[in-house]
Scaffold this motif. Structure first.
Motif, PDB file in Angstrom:
ATOM      1  N   ILE A 152       1.039  -1.220   0.122  1.00 18.82           N
ATOM      2  CA  ILE A 152      -0.155   0.044  -0.010  1.00 18.82           C
ATOM      3  C   ILE A 152       0.991   1.267  -0.025  1.00 18.82           C
ATOM      4  CG2 ILE A 152      -1.526   1.336   1.442  1.00 18.82           C
ATOM      5  CD1 ILE A 152      -2.977  -0.926  -0.142  1.00 18.82           C
ATOM      6  N   ASN A 153       1.991   1.359   0.606  1.00 20.09           N
ATOM      7  CA  ASN A 153       2.764   2.460   0.955  1.00 20.09           C
ATOM      8  C   ASN A 153       3.415   2.760  -0.360  1.00 20.09           C
ATOM      9  OD1 ASN A 153       1.919   2.709   3.491  1.00 20.09           O
ATOM     10  ND2 ASN A 153       3.811   2.170   4.456  1.00 20.09           N
ATOM     11  N   THR A 154       4.076   1.584  -1.016  1.00 20.05           N
ATOM     12  CA  THR A 154       4.766   1.936  -2.027  1.00 20.05           C
ATOM     13  C   THR A 154       3.876   2.204  -3.459  1.00 20.05           C
ATOM     14  OG1 THR A 154       4.738  -0.493  -2.426  1.00 20.05           O
ATOM     15  CG2 THR A 154       6.724   0.644  -1.889  1.00 20.05           C
ATOM     16  N   LEU A 155       2.404   1.807  -3.401  1.00 22.75           N
ATOM     17  CA  LEU A 155       1.344   2.197  -4.403  1.00 22.75           C
ATOM     18  C   LEU A 155       0.941   3.729  -4.278  1.00 22.75           C
ATOM     19  CD1 LEU A 155      -0.946  -0.945  -4.580  1.00 22.75           C
ATOM     20  CD2 LEU A 155       0.062   0.394  -6.544  1.00 22.75           C
ATOM     21  N   PHE A 156       0.920   3.863  -2.847  1.00 23.02           N
ATOM     22  CA  PHE A 156       0.477   5.455  -2.423  1.00 23.02           C
ATOM     23  C   PHE A 156       1.272   5.997  -1.471  1.00 23.02           C
ATOM     24  CE2 PHE A 156      -3.520   2.435  -2.820  1.00 23.02           C
ATOM     25  CZ  PHE A 156      -3.676   2.700  -4.239  1.00 23.02           C
ATOM     26  N   ASN A 157       2.244   6.854  -2.009  1.00 21.07           N
ATOM     27  CA  ASN A 157       3.153   7.325  -1.015  1.00 21.07           C
ATOM     28  C   ASN A 157       2.572   8.656  -0.350  1.00 21.07           C
ATOM     29  OD1 ASN A 157       5.379   7.743   0.282  1.00 21.07           O
ATOM     30  ND2 ASN A 157       6.456   8.581  -1.395  1.00 21.07           N
ATOM     31  N   ASP A 228       6.009   7.031  -6.386  1.00 23.12           N
ATOM     32  CA  ASP A 228       5.375   5.802  -6.102  1.00 23.12           C
ATOM     33  C   ASP A 228       4.781   4.877  -7.264  1.00 23.12           C
ATOM     34  OD1 ASP A 228       3.186   7.105  -6.828  1.00 23.12           O
ATOM     35  OD2 ASP A 228       2.475   7.232  -4.505  1.00 23.12           O
ATOM     36  N   LEU A 229       3.958   3.545  -6.987  1.00 29.36           N
ATOM     37  CA  LEU A 229       3.678   2.942  -8.031  1.00 29.36           C
ATOM     38  C   LEU A 229       2.615   3.665  -8.913  1.00 29.36           C
ATOM     39  CD1 LEU A 229       4.061  -0.461  -6.628  1.00 29.36           C
ATOM     40  CD2 LEU A 229       5.285   0.193  -8.504  1.00 29.36           C
TER      41      LEU A 229
END
Ligand code: HEM
Length: 440
Positions: A152-157, A228-229
């Motif tokens: 989740i954190n790498t998708l939505f920083n 981020d992603l």
């Protein structure tokens, strides 16, 4: 072309029914038994449904790589997952899959995921602050939470309110559990529809999509770069038309990345901690090989990769996979009729004494370059192979390395004498990984 060729040896209709019944109760043991009896490849005849199961690495390579164009992912999982997650990389086939893969692949190249390492590190650091200690800690739910937080954190920083995180998290785990029940008990599908279970999950999916839609809309209004992603997915352009994905396509791909990247990693990390706790000399070796490493050096560290690979050899999170033959084909003198389901049994291959010495033993050293045996064929498929190789393989190796390095330099784990259960569901999920955990 295939006239005169025979199917691999295997079971007649009645035997196949009996084996299938046995397999519901004990999937791994039943397949292992058949693999031994038929030397690694056998056929199953269920009337209109024909299967060929194999743990022969040459056969697996043929299906996934050499003649991959003739083999699509089967509907067993793609459709069941697809109805809740949408049409993304994991759930599509053919032209659409290729178009999406080409679009998204560059976002997972080394230099792009390098930008995510610091987000992963911060997530791990925050997570370890409250890591429980004691003589009997079940690490599986903890690894599950960590892997979810990382994806989740790498998708939505950005900061996402806790209740929205929880809603996404429960959608993912409920969907996974429901799909597993549906795949394992297809005869109950009508009941799942009638009882409203399908609708309940569809409603949950709509809720999860709405949360992601709001994040995307906020992002589109911002001029800031988040590295981020999500930035990667929104910035990607189709080569031919130069256009980005539609909003719903972005949501589909996000849900796929969360589901594909979450439980697999949690399983591997839980088994890694279990194996290290039960092999204290390997734990010590890992500690000394990783002491004081920078983030980049951690991700490149050979001992860490060896521990992770050896864990996934013994407990491959993707323990089995399948493909359907689009046209008649043949391999090694065996006929593969159109519509045959090819069952690729990675778990059995990874424990096959023809390819690994002392296959039941945990020996990370076998993956070190200096010990590699070039004469042995490639028999290791934790991330699959060919064009549908896991897109997140480098990401997954990096996040597992960053966690393990940080963990072994701050904590130690001890065996409790309790063996975790091993649940071969969509992924190979551990059950109750009780370990003694102490802070150093
Ligand atoms: C230990 C961790 C992981 C393991 C063992 C793993 C394993 C696999 C395997 C075996 C496949 C191929 C399935 C097949 O051929 O039928 C796959 C596909 C995929 N994985 Fe992973 N995976 C892991 C982590 C991740 C992560 C972290 C992500 C993303 C953040 C990810 C995203 C995907 C996607 C999108 C696909 C579908 C690719 C396609 O069909 O083009 N995986 N994974």
């Amino acid at each position: 072309m295939t006239a005169g060729l025979k199917l691999p040896p295997g079971y007649n209709f009645l035997q196949s029914l009996w084996r299938t019944y046995k397999q519901v109760k004990n999937p791994i043991g039943t397949i292992e038994e058949s693999m031994e009896r038929f030397h690694g490849t056998y056929s199953v005849n269920l009337g209109r449904l024909n299967l060929i199961a194999t743990q022969d690495p040459a056969f697996i390579d043929y299906v996934l790589k050499v003649n991959h164009k003739n083999y699509y992912k089967s509907k067993i999982l793609t459709q069941q997952l697809g109805q809740f997650l949408g049409n993304g990389l994991l759930t599509s086939n053919g032209e659409y899959w290729l178009k999406q893969r080409r679009l998204i692949q560059p976002g997972f190249h080394h230099e792009r995921i390098h930008a995510l390492f610091s987000i992963i590190k911060k997530t791990v650091d925050d997570f370890l602050k409250d890591f429980p200690t004691g003589p009997k800690v079940d690490v599986y739910p903890l690894m599950n939470k960590l892997a979810f937080e990382i994806v989740i954190n790498t998708l939505f920083n950005v900061k996402i309110p806790q209740e929205k995180r929880d809603e996404l998290g429960s959608f993912i785990s409920e969907t996974q559990d429901f799909v597993i029940r549906d795949v394992r008990q297809p005869y109950k599908s009508w009941w799942f529809k009638l009882s409203g279970e399908v609708d309940k999950n569809l409603k949950r999916a709509a809720g999860a999509r709405q949360i992601i839609r709001e994040i995307i809309q906020q992002r589109k209004q911002s001029t800031e770069k988040f590295n981020d992603l999500l930035d990667m997915l929104l910035d990607a352009r189709y080569e031919d038309i130069g256009e980005p994905m539609e909003e719903d396509q972005v949501i589909d791909e996000i849900l796929i990345l969360v589901i594909a990247g979450h439980e697999t990693t949690a399983n591997a990390l839980s088994f890694a901690l279990y194996l290290l706790a039960n092999h204290p000399h390997e734990l010590e070796k890992l500690k000394s090989a990783t002491a004081g490493l920078s983030l980049d050096a951690t991700v490149r560290n050979e001992q860490l990769s060896a521990v992770i690979n050896e864990t996934m050899r013994l407990y491959p999170p993707a323990w089995i996979s399948d493909r359907v033959a689009l046209q008649d084909d043949h391999f090694k003198g065996f006929r593969i009729p159109k519509d045959t389901i090819m069952v690729l049994f990675y778990y059995g291959l990874h424990r096959d004494a023809q390819y690994f010495d002392d296959p039941a033993d945990f020996k990370p050293g076998r993956f070190l370059k200096k010990n590699s045996d070039k004469d042995k064929p490639k028999a290791f498929y934790p991330f699959g192979s060919g064009p549908r190789l896991c897109i997140g393989n480098n990401f997954a190796m990096a996040e597992m390395a960053i966690f393990l390095e940080e963990f072994v330099s701050n904590f130690t784990v001890k065996a409790t004498g309790l063996k975790p259960g091993v649940k071969p569901l969509v992924t190979l999920r551990p059950d109750k990984v009780f370990l003694g955990v102490d802070k150093l």
